[in-house]
Structures are given as C-alpha cells and as structure tokens.
Design a protein around this motif. Structure first.
Motif: not given
Length: 252
Positions: A183-194, A204-207, A239-243, A247-250
C-alpha cells in the motif's frame, strides 16, 4: 519571495518539546512560512510527512524509533522535502549531504543561524518547486491476474485500496482485485488530487467520500457512496482535508 509561489509549508520533527518550540517561535516571525505539522518521533513523522507532503522539514537526527536520517531516506526522492537537520552532534554531515539537506544546524541553535537556514530555504524553494511540479506519471491502470487472464483495471474506477500484507486489494464496482504491491508504494504512485491515504491500511478515491464525521480523538469516520464505513487516522487528516478542499474548489 515571489508571492505566486505561496507560503513554504513546514513540518517540525523533534522529540524535545522545547526544541520544537524554538523553531515554532522563529517561524511565527517569518510570513513566508506556514507551520503545518509537528511530530515527536520518527515513526509518526514518516507517516505524517508522506501524507501531508510539506515543502520543508526541520528534522532532529536522533529520536525514538526511526532516526531523522532514516525517515528522510525512507521517503521516495520526489517526495522528500527540503530538510534542515538538527542535532547535538557534528558527525552526520556526510549523511546530510547524501540526502540533499539544505542545512545542518548544531543544537542549541541560535536565532541568527536559524534565520540563515530559513533564508537558504527561500532561495532554494523556486528551484525545488519547479522540479517537484514537473508532470508526474501517475498510475493510470493496474495490471491484475484473473485466472489465466491478465486484466487492466483503470485507476479511475478504483473506489478504495486496502492493505493485505505484501499485497493490496483494489475495490471497484463490487469486485476485488489483488495487486502485487504494498500500500505504501501505491500511495506514492497515485495522483494525490484523486486519491488519498486515510489510514495506514487504506487509500480512498476522494470523490467516493459522501460524509466525514469527526471523532473525539481527532480521527474521523468516513462514509463512502457505496455505504462503506472507514476510519481515517488523525495522522492523515491534514492531507485529506487539503485534498477535499482542493476537490471542492475544482468542482464548484
């Protein structure tokens, strides 16, 4: 500093509260910097820095659990923040150089020397920022096995990912797929905005987040759109709150 670059987000890592306070007091007098987190041991620092991704970290070298050197070395180079090492000993300069630390301060640190380190961070920041902002090759799909078949699972269809020892389980549309990655490796490979890691065992996928309810210990309870309930650890909440805010602003 160019205002378009924004404030430099800072984390302080030191097991001595007075040492953290000394840096905090000096930071409060510098409008170019914003304190976003502080940690008292190496283990929590590694999790927090990986989740929050500060721009600059003041890192004590010797602490309970992982040392400051071990924390920085454990972070992928592209996720490693600018670092100012703090130590009572002068024999860590070589390791500091290997980790591209921008400064190395001996305790007790005087205000003039600390200001010098902050000035050095300001000068380095535009170059570090431009490098870190280069287009990242975020994972677009996962290759998984299904019997004799090889299946491509688009990252955008993954609702959440859970740790399973040395593997991880993808959840998508009521199906589960096992991938041969930690999981740690995957966390570095996924877009943190998603995607965001919300627990040491969950991404978790944010949406997919329908509701977030704060708990008394600064953790949170997440309800996903499929009705699943997940716990978000306080380590990952900033980090979750920032993301989610991004997402909400976008989508507004």
């Amino acid at each position: 500093m160019n205002a378009s670059l924004g404030k430099i987000r800072v984390a302080i890592v030191d097991d001595e509260p007075l040492a953290r306070l000394a840096v905090k007091v000096r930071l409060a007098q510098r409008s170019e910097f914003e304190l976003v987190a502080e940690y008292g041991d190496g283990d929590s620092a590694l999790e927090g820095i990986a989740a929050l991704r500060p721009d600059l970290v003041f890192m004590d070298v010797q602490m309970p659990g992982k040392s400051g050197i071990e924390v920085l070395a454990a972070l992928p180079p592209r996720q490693r923040p600018m670092a100012v090492l703090l130590t009572a000993w002068d024999n860590f300069a070589l390791q500091a150089f290997d980790l591209a630390a921008i400064d190395y301060l001996l305790k007790p640190v005087d205000d003039e020397r600390l200001d010098e380190a902050l000035d050095r961070a300001l000068r380095a920041w535009p170059y570090r920022r431009n490098d870190s902002a280069a287009p990242a090759q975020w994972t677009r799909s996962f290759t998984v096995r299904s019997g004799a078949r090889t299946v491509l699972v688009p990252a955008g269809e993954v609702e959440r990912i859970e740790a399973d020892g040395d593997y991880a389980t993808l959840h998508t549309g009521g199906k589960t797929w096992l991938v041969r990655e930690r999981l740690h490796t995957l966390a570095t490979q996924l877009d943190p905005h998603l995607f965001q890691r919300v627990h040491r065992s969950t991404i978790v996928r944010l949406d997919m987040i329908a509701e977030l309810r704060a708990l008394t210990n600064r953790d949170a309870l997440l309800r996903l759109r499929d009705g699943s309930l997940l716990r978000a650890s306080r380590t990952y909440m900033p980090a979750l709150a920032d993301a989610l805010d991004h997402l909400n602003k976008k989508t507004a």
